[in-house]
Every structure is written in structure tokens, then in C-alpha cells.
Design an enzyme around this catalytic site. Structure first.
Site, PDB file in Angstrom:
ATOM      1  N   SER A  13      35.330  52.710  31.794  1.00 51.67           N
ATOM      2  CA  SER A  13      35.965  53.011  33.079  1.00 51.67           C
ATOM      3  C   SER A  13      35.368  54.246  33.767  1.00 51.67           C
ATOM      4  O   SER A  13      35.080  55.253  33.125  1.00 51.67           O
ATOM      5  CB  SER A  13      37.453  53.248  32.853  1.00 51.67           C
ATOM      6  N   LYS A  56      48.064  44.036  35.586  1.00 46.93           N
ATOM      7  CA  LYS A  56      48.520  44.311  36.961  1.00 46.93           C
ATOM      8  C   LYS A  56      49.772  43.510  37.348  1.00 46.93           C
ATOM      9  O   LYS A  56      50.552  43.942  38.179  1.00 46.93           O
ATOM     10  CB  LYS A  56      47.390  44.039  37.960  1.00 46.93           C
ATOM     11  N   GLY A 119      42.678  35.454  40.068  1.00 44.79           N
ATOM     12  CA  GLY A 119      43.465  36.489  39.387  1.00 44.79           C
ATOM     13  C   GLY A 119      44.035  37.493  40.374  1.00 44.79           C
ATOM     14  O   GLY A 119      44.144  37.229  41.580  1.00 44.79           O
ATOM     15  N   GLY A 213      31.528  46.814  44.305  1.00 45.62           N
ATOM     16  CA  GLY A 213      32.928  47.249  44.236  1.00 45.62           C
ATOM     17  C   GLY A 213      33.144  48.747  44.085  1.00 45.62           C
ATOM     18  O   GLY A 213      34.288  49.191  43.965  1.00 45.62           O
TER      19      GLY A 213
HETATM   20  P1  NAP Z   1      41.699  38.635  36.420  1.00 47.52           P
HETATM   21  O1  NAP Z   1      43.122  38.778  36.847  1.00 47.52           O
HETATM   22  O2  NAP Z   1      41.391  38.440  34.978  1.00 47.52           O
HETATM   23  O3  NAP Z   1      41.087  37.408  37.266  1.00 47.52           O
HETATM   24  C1  NAP Z   1      39.749  37.025  37.211  1.00 47.52           C
HETATM   25  C2  NAP Z   1      39.627  35.589  37.682  1.00 47.52           C
HETATM   26  O4  NAP Z   1      38.266  35.237  37.603  1.00 47.52           O
HETATM   27  C3  NAP Z   1      40.365  34.597  36.801  1.00 47.52           C
HETATM   28  O5  NAP Z   1      41.653  34.373  37.270  1.00 47.52           O
HETATM   29  C4  NAP Z   1      39.496  33.355  36.859  1.00 47.52           C
HETATM   30  O6  NAP Z   1      39.916  32.515  37.924  1.00 47.52           O
HETATM   31  C5  NAP Z   1      38.118  33.888  37.210  1.00 47.52           C
HETATM   32  N1  NAP Z   1      37.235  33.862  36.028  1.00 47.52           N
HETATM   33  C6  NAP Z   1      37.408  34.487  34.852  1.00 47.52           C
HETATM   34  N2  NAP Z   1      36.382  34.206  34.020  1.00 47.52           N
HETATM   35  C7  NAP Z   1      35.570  33.378  34.706  1.00 47.52           C
HETATM   36  C8  NAP Z   1      34.352  32.718  34.384  1.00 47.52           C
HETATM   37  N3  NAP Z   1      33.766  32.875  33.193  1.00 47.52           N
HETATM   38  N4  NAP Z   1      33.783  31.934  35.327  1.00 47.52           N
HETATM   39  C9  NAP Z   1      34.359  31.777  36.553  1.00 47.52           C
HETATM   40  N5  NAP Z   1      35.518  32.371  36.891  1.00 47.52           N
HETATM   41  C10 NAP Z   1      36.109  33.163  35.990  1.00 47.52           C
HETATM   42  O7  NAP Z   1      40.860  39.888  36.877  1.00 47.52           O
HETATM   43  P2  NAP Z   1      41.023  40.731  38.224  1.00 47.52           P
HETATM   44  O8  NAP Z   1      41.882  41.906  37.991  1.00 47.52           O
HETATM   45  O9  NAP Z   1      41.379  39.806  39.318  1.00 47.52           O
HETATM   46  O10 NAP Z   1      39.519  41.297  38.409  1.00 47.52           O
HETATM   47  C11 NAP Z   1      38.466  40.428  38.761  1.00 47.52           C
HETATM   48  C12 NAP Z   1      37.181  41.250  38.939  1.00 47.52           C
HETATM   49  O11 NAP Z   1      37.351  42.177  39.992  1.00 47.52           O
HETATM   50  C13 NAP Z   1      36.816  42.064  37.703  1.00 47.52           C
HETATM   51  O12 NAP Z   1      35.404  42.044  37.563  1.00 47.52           O
HETATM   52  C14 NAP Z   1      37.286  43.458  38.029  1.00 47.52           C
HETATM   53  O13 NAP Z   1      36.538  44.447  37.376  1.00 47.52           O
HETATM   54  C15 NAP Z   1      37.043  43.485  39.541  1.00 47.52           C
HETATM   55  N6  NAP Z   1      37.919  44.449  40.223  1.00 47.52           N
HETATM   56  C16 NAP Z   1      37.334  45.492  40.859  1.00 47.52           C
HETATM   57  C17 NAP Z   1      38.117  46.393  41.546  1.00 47.52           C
HETATM   58  C18 NAP Z   1      37.442  47.542  42.261  1.00 47.52           C
HETATM   59  O14 NAP Z   1      38.136  48.488  42.611  1.00 47.52           O
HETATM   60  N7  NAP Z   1      36.160  47.462  42.507  1.00 47.52           N
HETATM   61  C19 NAP Z   1      39.507  46.251  41.585  1.00 47.52           C
HETATM   62  C20 NAP Z   1      40.072  45.168  40.937  1.00 47.52           C
HETATM   63  C21 NAP Z   1      39.275  44.266  40.256  1.00 47.52           C
HETATM   64  P3  NAP Z   1      39.945  30.896  37.749  1.00 47.52           P
HETATM   65  O15 NAP Z   1      40.383  30.644  36.336  1.00 47.52           O
HETATM   66  O16 NAP Z   1      40.918  30.467  38.755  1.00 47.52           O
HETATM   67  O17 NAP Z   1      38.563  30.392  38.010  1.00 47.52           O
END
Ligand code: NAP
Length: 408
Positions: A13, A56, A119, A213
Site C-alpha cells: 500500500s 468496502k 466490484g 489510478g
Molecule cells: P473488487 O470489489 O474485488 O472488484 C473487482 C472486480 O473485478 C470483480 O468484481 C470482478 O468483476 C472483476 N475481476 C476480478 N478478477 C478478475 C479477473 N481475473 N478477470 C476479469 N475481471 C475480474 O475490487 P475493487 O475494490 O472494486 O477494486 C478493483 C480495482 O480497482 C483494484 O485493482 C483496486 O486496486 C483498484 N482501485 C483503485 C483505487 C484508487 O484509488 N486508485 C480505488 C479503489 C480500487 P466480475 O466478476 O463481475 O467480472
């Protein structure tokens, strides 16, 4: 005041670094398993925390109150303990994401935007995009719109990656191919490590607008810090902290003809920038357990190149390094994304007659003019900046530092 980050795996992180630049409170990492969550939230020693994957949504059932944004998104990334001990959940990812869209320069109103993943981050991004007047479509592996019928959305203008696909350490993979979308104007990737995911590298190749991001991460942290402290922080801090982090985390990569001074300038530069130095040729020899001339003798140039690519794949995805590459790394096109994913590439130029050939099998057997004629366009296509190295190594390192600072 004790603040921190709640999640499951937190070792990579950037949040402690960001919060150390935002306020004077302690900021610690709380790595918890799901079964520990309830006890931690009820009894944990904190005034305010951020919440990340995978909690979250899960934390909501343990909170006393939700802000309107958290209620609307159904996700909380900031929790504050109020004076009566009760817990209120906020969502500062909304502010972070809308700030990221603005920074990208993309106009989303009236456009179709594909949001990959379903997600927490996808829910936030989709809601913010709708508010900005975009038509957001969620692409989910199990949804009506999925990766097998992307052709029905070939008219999309923007793609937002809200999946972890392409994130460190599993770099080099992309959830979609931007070439499927002929009207595409830009790609936003919520991932910030590496700086350029494979998706962003593919978009860059098409000269599309791109944004990773990191800006969102800093912007959401700024709003969280305001909730923690109750004090307003000017938005200008976002750009300042973003630049500082970018400067600390991106690699500086040196390319150029064999003997042009990369391995001499590299350690001087690393010392100046307070970074670790990595020499790709040294790493190749260590990996093979024999010297570079011996590798050439035993496996020929193809064997050396294969080893070199494996080494660059490992070095290129790390953060905050100065990397000196071998002179011929540009002859392999696949080395470019490995070096560029997290690095800014400097081409060191030196008078051909002064190039050293010591310990360099190809330089000893060939003629530098002929080699340069073949490789010049390759160096050009890899380089972000060109630096003259006909003076001292110290002067060259200083020039790189100046270019680096000017481009933050
Ligand atoms: P999450 O709740 O785990 O959701 C991720 C989603 O991605 C899942 O619901 C799934 O959707 C899809 N996914 C997971 N593995 C996958 C794979 N192998 N192939 C294709 N789709 C896949 O995570 P999140 O909190 O939403 O975060 C998602 C990303 O955003 C992460 O990389 C996180 O680090 C980033 N993020 C960045 C910030 C920032 O401030 N820059 C803030 C929040 C999150 P489906 O099953 O529907 O396909």
C-alpha cells in the site's frame, strides 16, 4: 490521533506514504481476516480508518451511520469514530474518481463508457460517470454485457478498468483489447502499480488519452484526511503529493549503445535520487551463473537475449529503481513494455569513437558505426528523453535529474 488502513493484504500500500504528507496523525496498517472484522471495528484503537479490498461493503453492517455518498454507493472506504464512540462510514472514492476523470481531460458527458468489473470500485465509478452525464455500461464476467459480447459495445468512447487485471505483480495482461473499439478516445485504469498497465500501454500505442489510478488514490486520501482531522486541505495538495509519489515510485531506465556509460552514470544517478541501482547485464550474469562473454560463447546471442528479457521482466515491474540496460536490449521489441510499464526511458548518447568495448562480445567483434546505423531507430522508439553523455558521468546524471524534475 491514530488512523490507518483496514484490509487483508496491505504490504504494497502507498497509503501510509500519502497520509504522512497529508497530516500529522499516526497511520498504521490493520491487516485483518474476515472473522476479525467485527471485533476490530467495535474495539479497535483508532480515530479514523480507510477501508480497502475486500471490506468496502462488508464493514457497513458494523457501522452506526453512513454519509449520503456511502449510502448511495453501498460502499465505505473511510470510517470515523465520533466523540460518542459511534462509527460513521464515508465514501471518498467518489471524489477521487471524479477528480481522476477531470485530470484525464476526457469529456464523458453523452458518451458510452465501459466500466470493467462489478466490484466496489466499479459501482463508484459507474455512479460518478452517470452523474457526469455518461452512459456507463458495466462489463462483468457473469453479466449480460460480458467479455464474449464486447462487439455490441464497439461504439464505446472510454474504458474504465475497475478490475485487478494487470496489477503488480501479475503485470503484462489486459482485460480487453482497445483495438476492438474504433471510436475510443481514452482509457482510465484504477490500478496505479504499475504506472502503465498492459491496457494503458496498448491505449498509448493508439495515442489515446490515458490515466492511471494514482491521482484517484491521492484525491480520495485527501478527502479522507479531511474527515479524520475535521480540517479542509486545499485541492492543490493532490497535485503536489501525486508528483512526489510518481517521482519516488517510477523507475529511471538508461538505454544506449554498448559502452556509452549507462553502468557508470547509473550508480551516480541512483545516489543522487536516493534510489537502488540495478544493472541488467550483472543480473543476467548472476541468473546464468557465468559471465556475459561465457553466455554468448555457450548459448549464442539468442540465448543471451532470452535471459535478458526474463531479467528485464523482473526489474521493470519493480518500483523506484535506476536500471542500466544492456546496449542491445532495444533489438527485442517485447522489452519495451517491460521497461516502460513503470519507467521513464533515457537514451544516453556518446561519440561512437569513445565507446568502450571492454567485456562486450558484440562490440569487440563488430563495428560501432554499423551497429549504430541498425539500432538508432530502435533507441529512438524506446526513448522518452535523449541525454548527451560526452562530458562527465556526474554531468550526465545531473542532466537526467533536471529532465526528471521538469517532467513530474
Ligand atoms: P473488487 O470489489 O474485488 O472488484 C473487482 C472486480 O473485478 C470483480 O468484481 C470482478 O468483476 C472483476 N475481476 C476480478 N478478477 C478478475 C479477473 N481475473 N478477470 C476479469 N475481471 C475480474 O475490487 P475493487 O475494490 O472494486 O477494486 C478493483 C480495482 O480497482 C483494484 O485493482 C483496486 O486496486 C483498484 N482501485 C483503485 C483505487 C484508487 O484509488 N486508485 C480505488 C479503489 C480500487 P466480475 O466478476 O463481475 O467480472
Amino acid at each position: 490521533m491514530k488512523c490507518g488502513l483496514l484490509g487483508r493484504k496491505l504490504s504494497h500500500s502507498y497509503s501510509p506514504k500519502i497520509h504522512s504528507m497529508l497530516g500529522s496523525y499516526d497511520y498504521v496498517l490493520f491487516e485483518k481476516e474476515p472473522e476479525e472484522l467485527e471485533y476490530f471495528l467495535k474495539n479497535g484503537d483508532f480515530s479514523g480508518i480507510n477501508v480497502t479490498i475486500p471490506y468496502k461493503k462488508k464493514v457497513i453492517e458494523y457501522l452506526d451511520d453512513l454519509s449520503p455518498a456511502a449510502k448511495e454507493m453501498g460502499a465505505v472506504n473511510t470510517i470515523v469514530r465520533r466523540s460518542d464512540g459511534s462509527l460513521i462510514g464515508h465514501n471518498t472514492d467518489c471524489f477521487g474518481f471524479s477528480s481522476m476523470v477531470k485530470k484525464s481531460g476526457l469529456q464523458v458527458a453523452g458518451k458510452k463508457v465501459l466500466v470493467l468489473g462489478s466490484g466496489g470500485a466499479s459501482a463508484t465509478a459507474s455512479a460518478v460517470l452517470q452523474k457526469m452525464g455518461a452512459h456507463a455500461v458495466i462489463i462483468s464476467r457473469s453479466g449480460e454485457s460480458n467479455y464474449d459480447n464486447l462487439h455490441i459495445h464497439a461504439d464505446a468512447s472510454v474504458i474504465v478498468n475497475a478490475t485487478p487485471v494487470g496489477m503488480y505483480p501479475d503485470t503484462g495482461i489486459s482485460p480487453v483489447n482497445p483495438d476492438l473499439f474504433l471510436k475510443l478516445e481514452g482509457v482510465l485504469d484504477l490500478i496505479y502499480n504499475p504506472a502503465r498497465t498492459q491496457l494503458l500501454l496498448d491505449a498509448e500505442k493508439r495515442n489515446l488519452k490515458t490515466e492511471n489510478g494514482l491521482w484517484m488514490l491521492v484525491a480520495q486520501a485527501k478527502e479522507s484526511a479531511e474527515w479524520f482531522t475535521g480540517q479542509k486541505i486545499p485541492d492543490t495538495r493532490i497535485a503536489e503529493i501525486y508528483s512526489a509519489l510518481k517521482s519516488q515510485t517510477e523507475n529511471v531506465v538508461l538505454i544506449g549503445m554498448p559502452g556509452c556509460g549507462k553502468s557508470t552514470v547509473g550508480p551516480i544517478l541512483a545516489k543522487k535520487m536516493q534510489r537502488r541501482f540495478a544493472d541488467a547485464d550483472t543480473a543476467v550474469a548472476e541468473k546464468a551463473g557465468i559471465s556475459i562473454p561465457e553466455i554468448f560463447e555457450k548459448f549464442g546471442e539468442p540465448g543471451f537475449r532470452e535471459l535478458e528479457t526474463a531479467v528485464l521482466a523482473e526489474l521493470g515491474k519493480q518500483s523506484g529503481l535506476v536500471i542500466a540496460t544492456g546496449g542491445g536490449c532495444v533489438t527485442m521489441e517485447q522489452n519495451y513494455p517491460l521497461l516502460h510499464q513503470n519507467g521513464c526511458i533515457f537514451w544516453l548518447q556518446r561519440e561512437l569513437s569513445t565507446l568502450s568495448s571492454e567485456g562486450r562480445p558484440l562490440s569487440k567483434s563488430g563495428n560501432p558505426e554499423q551497429m549504430y546505423r541498425i539500432r538508432k531507430s530502435m533507441y529512438q522508439s524506446f526513448a522518452d528523453h535523449t541525454v548527451d553523455n560526452n562530458g562527465t558521468a556526474e554531468e550526465c546524471a545531473q542532466k537526467i535529474c533536471s529532465i526528471w524534475e521538469a517532467n513530474l
